[in-house]
Design a protein around this motif. Sequence first.
Motif, short mmCIF file in Angstrom:
data_model
loop_
_atom_site.label_atom_id
_atom_site.label_comp_id
_atom_site.label_asym_id
_atom_site.label_seq_id
_atom_site.Cartn_x
_atom_site.Cartn_y
_atom_site.Cartn_z
N UNK A 28 23.26 -24.81 -16.78
CA UNK A 28 23.93 -25.94 -16.14
C UNK A 28 24.71 -25.47 -14.91
N UNK A 29 24.48 -26.16 -13.78
CA UNK A 29 25.12 -25.76 -12.52
C UNK A 29 26.09 -26.81 -11.98
N UNK A 30 26.36 -27.83 -12.80
CA UNK A 30 27.29 -28.87 -12.36
C UNK A 30 26.65 -30.21 -12.12
N UNK A 31 25.32 -30.27 -12.10
CA UNK A 31 24.61 -31.55 -11.90
C UNK A 31 23.68 -31.81 -13.08
N UNK A 32 23.33 -33.09 -13.24
CA UNK A 32 22.45 -33.52 -14.34
C UNK A 32 23.01 -33.10 -15.70
N UNK A 33 24.29 -33.38 -15.90
CA UNK A 33 24.95 -32.98 -17.14
C UNK A 33 24.32 -33.65 -18.36
N UNK A 34 23.93 -34.91 -18.23
CA UNK A 34 23.36 -35.64 -19.37
C UNK A 34 22.10 -34.97 -19.89
N UNK A 35 21.24 -34.52 -18.98
CA UNK A 35 20.00 -33.85 -19.40
C UNK A 35 20.31 -32.51 -20.07
N UNK A 36 21.25 -31.77 -19.49
CA UNK A 36 21.63 -30.48 -20.07
C UNK A 36 22.26 -30.68 -21.44
N UNK A 37 23.10 -31.66 -21.56
CA UNK A 37 23.76 -31.95 -22.84
C UNK A 37 22.73 -32.28 -23.91
N UNK A 38 21.74 -33.07 -23.54
CA UNK A 38 20.68 -33.43 -24.49
C UNK A 38 19.93 -32.18 -24.97
N UNK A 39 19.66 -31.26 -24.07
CA UNK A 39 18.96 -30.03 -24.44
C UNK A 39 19.81 -29.18 -25.38
N UNK A 40 21.13 -29.13 -25.13
CA UNK A 40 22.03 -28.38 -26.01
C UNK A 40 22.04 -29.01 -27.40
N UNK A 41 22.10 -30.32 -27.45
CA UNK A 41 22.10 -31.01 -28.75
C UNK A 41 20.84 -30.67 -29.55
N UNK A 42 19.70 -30.66 -28.87
CA UNK A 42 18.44 -30.35 -29.55
C UNK A 42 18.46 -28.93 -30.10
N UNK A 43 18.91 -27.98 -29.27
CA UNK A 43 18.95 -26.59 -29.69
C UNK A 43 19.90 -26.35 -30.85
N UNK A 44 21.10 -26.93 -30.79
CA UNK A 44 22.08 -26.72 -31.87
C UNK A 44 21.68 -27.46 -33.14
N UNK A 45 21.08 -28.63 -33.00
CA UNK A 45 20.61 -29.37 -34.18
C UNK A 45 19.51 -28.60 -34.90
N UNK A 46 18.62 -27.99 -34.13
CA UNK A 46 17.54 -27.20 -34.74
C UNK A 46 18.10 -26.02 -35.52
N UNK A 47 19.24 -25.52 -35.11
CA UNK A 47 19.87 -24.38 -35.79
C UNK A 47 20.96 -24.81 -36.78
#
Length: 260
Positions: A28-47
Amino acid sequence: MELTQDPNSVYYLRQSDNTGMKLVTTPFNGSSYANWKRSIFIGLTAKNKMCFIDGSLLEPDRLDNAYKSWCRCNSMIIGWLITALEPPIAASILYVDTARDIWIDLEERFGQVSSAQIYALVQEISQVSQENISLSDYYTQLKKVWDEIDNLKPLPTYECANCTCNLTQKVLKLQQDQRLMVFLMKMCGDFANVRSHILMMEILPTLPQAYRMLLQEQRHKEISRIITPTDSTAFAFDKNQGYNRQQTGFQAKSRFKTLL
């Protein structure tokens, strides 16, 4: 057995887990936070580690048997979050003690939805058309932006006891119909017949259903283009062959008359 070794525990850590592991492909570089957040949620949920950032798992007491396992998992998730951030942003959360506090900080800084964000997405939709791109690319571009809007500003839901009005479903259907109109409006003229057929339907299809109908029409046209030139070529070949045979016969007759 330590909780970090119990597969059924939220504290479970695999042997392959390490603090430098990447949860997302692009930091994450400061833009498109919603997309980055969604990816983090997927990764943490999988674990099975979402509870460490969403507040549903509280920090155990220091005398609790689970405290040591919680510390290991907390440090592991902090490492994952640092790896998922560009260096300048990562440096700003380096000394925050818990993954939960890091997440709260990121949400406060980047998670607030502004009118400017929605405006930019709506403007992006207005600039998309199917003139010079494939049907698949056109649909994908629109859907991507609409998904971002839904994530930033989801439709309100309405629920009450013994309610039969289905207001939420009606609002959702209205949104789907409006998006379908935008999708059809910016399509090239090659799909005019299918577009007219869709608009004449008593109950409008969903956007994915309309896309499938258009995709079938496109495939049908592609098959027609493949078959038609082949038939024309074969006809031309037979015609040329007949012409060559006539020429050969004429030349033979000419030579025969010369001999006589």
